[in-house]
Design a protein around this motif. Structure first.
Motif, PDB file in Angstrom:
ATOM      1  N   GLU A 109       0.733  -1.156  -0.170  1.00  0.00           N
ATOM      2  CA  GLU A 109      -0.124  -0.075   0.089  1.00  0.00           C
ATOM      3  C   GLU A 109       0.848   1.246   0.048  1.00  0.00           C
ATOM      4  N   THR A 110       0.561   2.247  -0.725  1.00  0.00           N
ATOM      5  CA  THR A 110       1.219   3.570  -0.700  1.00  0.00           C
ATOM      6  C   THR A 110       0.902   4.471   0.489  1.00  0.00           C
ATOM      7  N   GLY A 111       2.032   5.144   0.894  1.00  0.00           N
ATOM      8  CA  GLY A 111       1.704   5.895   2.278  1.00  0.00           C
ATOM      9  C   GLY A 111       0.627   6.783   1.969  1.00  0.00           C
ATOM     10  N   SER A 112       0.005   7.389   3.187  1.00  0.00           N
ATOM     11  CA  SER A 112      -0.948   8.287   3.106  1.00  0.00           C
ATOM     12  C   SER A 112      -0.923   9.109   4.292  1.00  0.00           C
ATOM     13  N   SER A 113      -1.610  10.506   4.290  1.00  0.00           N
ATOM     14  CA  SER A 113      -1.474  11.214   5.476  1.00  0.00           C
ATOM     15  C   SER A 113      -3.239  11.475   5.509  1.00  0.00           C
ATOM     16  N   THR A 114      -3.735  11.020   6.599  1.00  0.00           N
ATOM     17  CA  THR A 114      -5.281  11.445   6.554  1.00  0.00           C
ATOM     18  C   THR A 114      -5.596  12.302   7.441  1.00  0.00           C
ATOM     19  N   VAL A 115      -6.306  13.085   7.227  1.00  0.00           N
ATOM     20  CA  VAL A 115      -6.955  14.440   8.117  1.00  0.00           C
ATOM     21  C   VAL A 115      -8.275  13.959   8.401  1.00  0.00           C
ATOM     22  N   LEU A 116      -8.592  13.501   9.537  1.00  0.00           N
ATOM     23  CA  LEU A 116      -9.903  13.201  10.085  1.00  0.00           C
ATOM     24  C   LEU A 116     -10.563  14.237  10.497  1.00  0.00           C
ATOM     25  N   ILE A 117     -11.608  14.820  10.013  1.00  0.00           N
ATOM     26  CA  ILE A 117     -12.472  16.047  10.259  1.00  0.00           C
ATOM     27  C   ILE A 117     -13.586  15.595  11.227  1.00  0.00           C
ATOM     28  N   SER A 118     -13.670  16.032  12.526  1.00  0.00           N
ATOM     29  CA  SER A 118     -14.606  15.607  13.493  1.00  0.00           C
ATOM     30  C   SER A 118     -15.911  16.542  12.990  1.00  0.00           C
ATOM     31  N   PRO A 119     -16.968  16.156  13.456  1.00  0.00           N
ATOM     32  CA  PRO A 119     -18.223  16.959  13.224  1.00  0.00           C
ATOM     33  C   PRO A 119     -18.101  18.376  13.852  1.00  0.00           C
ATOM     34  N   ASP A 120     -17.226  18.591  15.004  1.00  0.00           N
ATOM     35  CA  ASP A 120     -17.111  19.874  15.455  1.00  0.00           C
ATOM     36  C   ASP A 120     -16.100  20.502  14.653  1.00  0.00           C
ATOM     37  N   GLY A 121     -15.467  20.182  13.851  1.00  0.00           N
ATOM     38  CA  GLY A 121     -14.607  20.818  12.930  1.00  0.00           C
ATOM     39  C   GLY A 121     -12.899  20.631  13.153  1.00  0.00           C
ATOM     40  N   GLU A 122     -12.688  19.765  14.463  1.00  0.00           N
ATOM     41  CA  GLU A 122     -11.570  19.573  14.951  1.00  0.00           C
ATOM     42  C   GLU A 122     -10.862  18.747  14.075  1.00  0.00           C
ATOM     43  N   ARG A 123      -9.419  18.809  13.847  1.00  0.00           N
ATOM     44  CA  ARG A 123      -8.686  17.977  12.744  1.00  0.00           C
ATOM     45  C   ARG A 123      -7.904  16.954  13.547  1.00  0.00           C
ATOM     46  N   THR A 124      -7.772  15.791  13.236  1.00  0.00           N
ATOM     47  CA  THR A 124      -6.618  14.596  13.700  1.00  0.00           C
ATOM     48  C   THR A 124      -6.070  14.289  12.390  1.00  0.00           C
TER      49      THR A 124
END
Length: 325
Positions: A109-124
């Motif tokens: 699998e190719t590397g990936s950087s995932t930005v998970l955006i919560s319903p309140d807008g905060e980013r992980t």
């Protein structure tokens, strides 16, 4: 001049979450920026199938090479990917932007950087480096590097000292200019000894922000720029909303910021570097090159993510031509 980039080939995925359950599933603290393993990556990719997402090629130097190519520069890119659909997507996006891909592909699998955006807008942010982290010195091909005039190296590769050293040695053997981005102040602090050896010996153009400049020199930005200028031909320190400082031939040029209040600062440094290097390849003055860098940075902070929308490029090119006139 032709410019080739060397960096971590990662696909950026912006994922809008219905709830924070995915974060609990993979064991990532909300709001954190974590490196994750393959198992966590697979859980996230499974969740992605049911959620709204936006995918784009990433990696800081890849961002720079694509932006330079959109302006009309001749650019290439060296990175390492898997053999999955994300690898195909990554290569296709490089070609669409006008970048010549020199990708090393291995099963997986190719590397990936995932930005998970919560319903309140905060980013992980969860980053799976995958094959990108396994690029080794022996995989660099002299015949490819020698086709170019300048190499721009991603600072995160500093953690792989043998790879970084080999890339710089090959570049100098082929007569290339070497540009380096310091990437992150944590990386600089952890690798100061190696950097203090390699920068004065090999680097012609050095990009950093004020925290990275301070980590390298132990001085605040406005003092650090003078110290850096004694080690490299051109030193650039970006200062966020205060613009940038560029030192060359004993002179410090102040570049004002472009654009309004930031929507998202992701990719700002990558695009400043792209604009500066584009101007440099066109034999522009230091001030002109810096203004082009500021122009691109001002456009990227006005959108979400690290890719300037296609419809903006014609207007950007007109402004670049005005700067160069």
């Amino acid at each position: 001049m032709k410019t080739i980039g060397l960096g971590n080939a990662l696909v950026d995925v912006l994922l809008r979450l219905d709830s924070d359950e995915v974060l609990k599933e993979v064991g990532i603290e909300k709001g954190a920026m974590d490196l994750i393993d393959r198992n966590k990556m697979l859980v996230i990719r499974k969740a992605r199938q049911q959620l709204e997402s936006n995918t784009a090629p990433g990696g800081s130097v890849s961002n720079s090479m694509r932006a330079m190519a959109r302006l009309g520069a001749h650019t290439g890119y060296i990175g390492k990917t898997g053999t999955d659909e994300l690898s195909d997507f990554y290569e296709e996006e490089l070609r669409k932007a006008g970048v010549t891909p020199h990708l090393i592909k291995v099963p997986g699998e190719t590397g990936s950087s995932t930005v998970l955006i919560s319903p309140d807008g905060e980013r992980t942010m969860a980053t799976y480096l995958g094959p990108a982290a396994d690029l080794v010195a022996d995989e660099l091909q002299e015949d490819i590097i020698c086709k170019y005039n300048c190499i721009y190296i991603e600072g995160y590769l500093i953690v792989n000292g043998s790879l970084l050293r080999r890339a710089m040695e090959l570049a100098k053997q082929c007569g290339l200019l070497v540009a380096l981005d310091l990437a992150n102040f944590h990386v600089v602090r952890g690798n100061r000894e190696l950097l203090h050896e390699l920068v004065p010996k090999y680097v012609d153009i050095l990009f950093c922000n004020e925290s990275e400049a301070e980590a390298y020199t132990g001085q605040p930005a406005r003092e650090a720029i003078l110290t850096l200028s004694k080690e490299v031909q051109i030193a650039i320190v970006t200062l966020g909303k205060e613009g940038a400082l560029i030192a060359a031939e004993g002179q410090v040029t102040v570049i004002p910021v472009s654009g309004g209040k930031p929507v998202d600062t992701t990719g700002a440094g990558d695009h400043f570097a792209a604009g500066f290097l584009y101007g440099f390849t066109r034999n522009a003055t230091i001030e002109q090159s810096g203004r082009i860098g500021s122009l691109l940075a001002g456009n990227i902070i006005d959108v979400i993510g690290a890719k300037i929308p296609d419809e903006r490029w014609e207007q950007i090119k007109l402004k670049v031509n005005e700067i160069l006139a």
